[in-house]
Design an enzyme around this catalytic site. Sequence first.
Site, PDB file in Angstrom:
ATOM      1  CG  ASP A 197      29.749  21.247 -42.754  1.00 42.77           C
ATOM      2  OD1 ASP A 197      29.131  22.337 -42.777  1.00 42.77           O
ATOM      3  OD2 ASP A 197      29.786  20.477 -43.738  1.00 42.77           O
TER       4      ASP A 197
ATOM      5  CE  LYS B 204      25.290  19.428 -43.170  1.00 35.93           C
ATOM      6  NZ  LYS B 204      26.666  19.677 -43.654  1.00 35.93           N
TER       7      LYS B 204
ATOM      8  CG  ASP C 139      26.068  20.210 -26.241  1.00 36.08           C
ATOM      9  OD1 ASP C 139      26.441  20.716 -25.168  1.00 36.08           O
ATOM     10  OD2 ASP C 139      26.237  19.009 -26.527  1.00 36.08           O
TER      11      ASP C 139
ATOM     12  CG  ASP D  27      31.899  21.337 -24.776  1.00 38.37           C
ATOM     13  OD1 ASP D  27      31.241  22.123 -24.067  1.00 38.37           O
ATOM     14  OD2 ASP D  27      32.253  20.202 -24.387  1.00 38.37           O
TER      15      ASP D  27
ATOM     16  CE1 TYR E 148      21.213  18.905 -27.179  1.00 39.13           C
ATOM     17  CE2 TYR E 148      21.038  18.858 -24.786  1.00 39.13           C
ATOM     18  CZ  TYR E 148      21.805  18.876 -25.936  1.00 39.13           C
ATOM     19  OH  TYR E 148      23.166  18.859 -25.825  1.00 39.13           O
TER      20      TYR E 148
HETATM   21  C1  IPM Z   1      25.879  21.695 -21.495  1.00 35.58           C
HETATM   22  C2  IPM Z   1      25.901  20.232 -21.160  1.00 35.58           C
HETATM   23  C3  IPM Z   1      24.475  19.734 -21.117  1.00 35.58           C
HETATM   24  C4  IPM Z   1      23.874  19.917 -22.484  1.00 35.58           C
HETATM   25  C5  IPM Z   1      24.297  18.290 -20.642  1.00 35.58           C
HETATM   26  C6  IPM Z   1      24.982  18.047 -19.321  1.00 35.58           C
HETATM   27  C7  IPM Z   1      22.855  17.903 -20.572  1.00 35.58           C
HETATM   28  O1  IPM Z   1      26.672  19.527 -22.065  1.00 35.58           O
HETATM   29  O2  IPM Z   1      25.327  22.474 -20.705  1.00 35.58           O
HETATM   30  O3  IPM Z   1      26.397  22.069 -22.546  1.00 35.58           O
HETATM   31  O4  IPM Z   1      24.053  19.075 -23.379  1.00 35.58           O
HETATM   32  O5  IPM Z   1      23.190  20.920 -22.691  1.00 35.58           O
HETATM   33 MN    MN Z   2      27.665  20.765 -23.563  1.00 33.22          MN
END
Ligand code: IPM
Ligand code: MN
Length: 381
Positions: free
Chosen positions: A230, A197, A254, A258, A146
């Site tokens: 993975d 990885k 990230d 999710d 990032y």
């Molecule tokens: C998160 C979001 C952010 C990230 C985006 C909105 C920049 O997806 O907080 O996980 O990728 O960190």
């Molecule tokens: Mn995210």
Amino acid sequence: MSTEHKKYQIAVLPGDGIGPEVTDEALRVMRSASVCYGFEVDTPSYPIGGAALDAGQDVLPEETLQACSESDAVFLGAVGGPKWDTVAVEQRPERALLALRKALGVFANLRPVRVPEGFGSASPLKAELVDDLDLIVVRELTGGIYFGPDSTNDESAAKEGRAYSTMAYTRDEVARVARIAFGLARRRRSRVTSVDKANVLAVSRLWRNVVSELHSAEFPDIELEHLYVDNAAMQLVRRPRQFDVILTGNLFGDILSDLAATLPGSLGMLPSASIGDGRGLFEPVHGSAPDIAGEGLANPSAAILSAAMLLENVGEADAAAGVRSALNKVLASGLRTSDMHAPGTTLATTVEFGAAVAGEIAVVSGSRNGHSEKTEHSISS
Ligand code: IPM
Ligand code: MN
């Protein structure tokens, strides 16, 4: 020790979409907790994201940044939405979030995922796989790909038809986030899974070495396992309960967070805390959900649980526990926002749900203090 109430300065950034609605409920709950547990909160709000752009300001206004850096903690609702998808890259709401994280130095992002016993049926996985799940993702937040040092910008990429983003970590960046993960594990089930990885990436081999060294030097009592990313993704779906603390870098974190966040069945339940050397940043994991904004449909639980993480972080652990137990009681009473509404439960709007939790805190804290006033919102009478 002084008998004066402690007072916390909390910079509140409601943001876009459902951000302001869920933030209002988190603040309602925080205020109730402050009354019941004997401290004060000052909660001025500041613009960020699309809301700031609409007000003719920068996506992360200087005044907002200044207020955050003078606060004891920062609370954020959500940023972004399709309305601002076409603005210039450096003014996109996501940029505001990345810049804020970097400016606050919050290098560790904590995303706990819990499925209470009996709540597994809402999961997209089989209920028995997730019932009683309790894991936490610790994601490195201010480094990695990032913020890679040698990355092309959009203009040069467009000109040369070639783009690259580099994943870079230093020993210190890995060690400080790993230390947080190991520390957390000590207060949980003493197990850390570090995800990388390393079979392909040099940056991951550094990651793995640093984590292993720190483990032998400072945390030999913790069980440490390394997984390739993975495989980790597959294991999260196959057998999520094997995990206690998952430690990983910014990009992998990230993605995996999710994935982990979908396990309970509603993103509306998941809080996060981003911490570092100074003040923390507390925000629900869900986004701004512009499609349901302003209709009382949003689940404020993630925001409320983020407020609990904030209270714990500033030193109000009892109040944090009170908030969590109030929320659990409200859920146990059958109250549900639209995302979790099912036969046999009672539908509540965002405000009704938040008010119920705020009211329940008086009951929870009252039984602890030996008095039992109930507020008008109490649902346990
Ligand atoms: C998160 C979001 C952010 C990230 C985006 C909105 C920049 O997806 O907080 O996980 O990728 O960190
Ligand atoms: Mn995210």
